[in-house]
Enzyme design. Structure first.
Site, PDB file in Angstrom:
ATOM      1  N   LEU A  40      48.664  54.440  85.642  1.00 54.98           N
ATOM      2  CA  LEU A  40      47.643  55.832  85.577  1.00 54.98           C
ATOM      3  C   LEU A  40      47.727  56.641  86.723  1.00 54.98           C
ATOM      4  O   LEU A  40      47.505  56.092  87.692  1.00 54.98           O
ATOM      5  CB  LEU A  40      46.284  55.189  85.190  1.00 54.98           C
ATOM      6  CG  LEU A  40      45.937  54.258  83.667  1.00 54.98           C
ATOM      7  CD1 LEU A  40      44.737  53.726  83.381  1.00 54.98           C
ATOM      8  CD2 LEU A  40      46.359  54.969  82.508  1.00 54.98           C
ATOM      9  N   ASP A  41      47.414  57.802  86.461  1.00 52.41           N
ATOM     10  CA  ASP A  41      46.970  58.820  87.493  1.00 52.41           C
ATOM     11  C   ASP A  41      45.872  58.253  88.150  1.00 52.41           C
ATOM     12  O   ASP A  41      44.708  57.849  87.698  1.00 52.41           O
ATOM     13  CB  ASP A  41      47.099  60.092  86.993  1.00 52.41           C
ATOM     14  CG  ASP A  41      48.254  60.794  86.403  1.00 52.41           C
ATOM     15  OD1 ASP A  41      49.286  59.942  86.673  1.00 52.41           O
ATOM     16  OD2 ASP A  41      48.177  61.560  85.372  1.00 52.41           O
ATOM     17  N   LYS A  42      45.681  58.841  89.298  1.00 53.53           N
ATOM     18  CA  LYS A  42      44.445  58.502  90.224  1.00 53.53           C
ATOM     19  C   LYS A  42      43.502  58.749  89.817  1.00 53.53           C
ATOM     20  O   LYS A  42      42.380  58.213  89.757  1.00 53.53           O
ATOM     21  CB  LYS A  42      44.708  59.025  91.619  1.00 53.53           C
ATOM     22  CG  LYS A  42      43.529  59.055  92.619  1.00 53.53           C
ATOM     23  CD  LYS A  42      43.596  60.009  93.808  1.00 53.53           C
ATOM     24  CE  LYS A  42      42.277  59.499  94.912  1.00 53.53           C
ATOM     25  NZ  LYS A  42      42.360  60.385  95.945  1.00 53.53           N
ATOM     26  N   ARG A  66      49.067  65.417  80.573  1.00 49.31           N
ATOM     27  CA  ARG A  66      48.572  66.773  81.370  1.00 49.31           C
ATOM     28  C   ARG A  66      49.346  67.741  81.045  1.00 49.31           C
ATOM     29  O   ARG A  66      49.267  68.817  81.236  1.00 49.31           O
ATOM     30  CB  ARG A  66      48.455  66.240  82.841  1.00 49.31           C
ATOM     31  CG  ARG A  66      47.241  65.299  82.894  1.00 49.31           C
ATOM     32  CD  ARG A  66      47.111  64.640  84.391  1.00 49.31           C
ATOM     33  NE  ARG A  66      46.831  65.681  85.503  1.00 49.31           N
ATOM     34  CZ  ARG A  66      47.178  65.242  86.616  1.00 49.31           C
ATOM     35  NH1 ARG A  66      47.649  64.131  87.079  1.00 49.31           N
ATOM     36  NH2 ARG A  66      46.996  66.002  87.558  1.00 49.31           N
TER      37      ARG A  66
END
Length: 329
Positions: free
Chosen positions: A140-142, A240
């Site tokens: 997962l992204d930060k 995104r």
């Protein structure tokens, strides 16, 4: 460092035939072109079992093997960092990752990551991805919160990774985007790769990797839509990038055009409204279906309450229930 701690992967050149080797490697391994060229120069990239220059033009059917050695002198340090574990047995665990936590060590983030925290628990972890990605099945992204699967054994890692590649793992995210989608349900099926103009970003690139996301509008408010996003593939920044490509970026997403209006959205700095809320897959050993859910965290509840003009959502146990997020339709 020994090869046991290196990250090794292979891919076959298809529709990207004719591109330079350094660009092919950069896109495959999510590296900068300079990093890819360094790997090639140091013999860490093999084309059909042999070495080629960075300028080599890939041919259809070429098998490219990429070995990414761990940084010299960098040991991944176990750290005592609390984790929210929502499921665990001897084969795997599922973590509810907080926003702001980087998943694995990398330049600029050698400590404080999820992998550091996993190692600090002292439990066995799959070794297939190398020590810096111990046990990780996906990422997962930060600044994305939510559910993430970790394998404890190489067998579990292999089966779960295969299920992910075969699209047998259901991953659904709650997202809020600026503006309104043209329809209640849309599918974005556009390839993704490193942005050739800015290697820190991803972009829609015709020679990129196939990527598909289904979006379903759950609610329409004055300035935003509440969406359920269903991933069919797992490209870096996929949701995104796909939403930004429709002209409706994720709110709070400074990288892809959704960073304005943070006060209106009641979002803290560097937080975007994207949460991995629902995960469903078969247990790699028993075959039982695991259906795991993560309630919307407090910061996103506050944001949704402000954007919807429904203040009661800020204290609701999980506002996603209000909008039927977990209905299987």
């Amino acid at each position: 460092m020994s090869d046991e701690r290196a990250s090794v992967s292979e891919f076959t050149v298809g529709f990207a035939a004719g591109r330079r080797l350094d660009l092919l490697v950069a896109d495959h391994a999510s590296l900068s072109r300079t990093q890819a060229a360094t790997l090639i120069a140091n013999g860490h990239v093999l084309v059909n079992g042999g070495r080629e220059k960075a300028s080599y033009k890939g041919e259809s059917g070429d098998v490219i093997r990429v070995t990414i050695p761990p940084p010299p002198g960098r040991d991944i340090i176990p750290e005592q960092i609390p984790l929210d574990v929502v499921y665990e047995d001897e084969h795997l665990l599922v973590v509810d990752k907080a926003a702001g936590m980087v998943v694995h060590p990398a330049p600029g983030n050698w400590t404080g990551t999820l992998v550091n925290a996993l190692l600090g628990r002292g439990e066995p972890l799959a070794e297939g991805g190398g020590e810096d990605r111990a046990g990780l099945v996906h990422r997962l992204d930060k600044d994305t919160s939510g559910l993430l699967v970790v394998a404890k054994s190489d067998a579990a890692h292999r089966i779960l990774s295969g299920a992910l590649a075969a699209r047998q793992v259901t991953r659904r995210y709650a997202a809020v985007c600026w503006g309104h989608l043209a329809e209640d349900r849309i599918t974005v099926d556009k390839p993704i790769a490193r942005d050739p103009r800015d290697r820190t970003r991803m972009a829609i690139v015709q020679t990129g990797k196939a990527a598909r996301t289904d979006f379903m509008r759950l609610a329409r408010f004055d300035a935003v839509d509440l969406l359920r996003a269903h991933l069919h593939t797992g490209r870096t920044h996929q949701i995104r990038v796909h939403l930004a490509s429709t002209g409706h970026p994720v709110i709070g997403d400074d990288t892809y055009g959704g960073g304005g209006g943070r006060r209106l959205a009641a979002l803290p700095p560097r937080r975007h409204f994207l949460h991995a809320a629902w995960l469903r897959f078969r247990h790699p050993m028993s075959g039982d279906v695991l259906d795991l859910r993560s309630p919307l965290p407090a910061d996103l509840r506050t944001s949704l309450a402000a954007l919807s003009d429904m203040p009661e959502l800020a204290t609701h146990q999980d506002p996603l229930d209000v909008f039927h997020f977990y209905h299987d339709d």
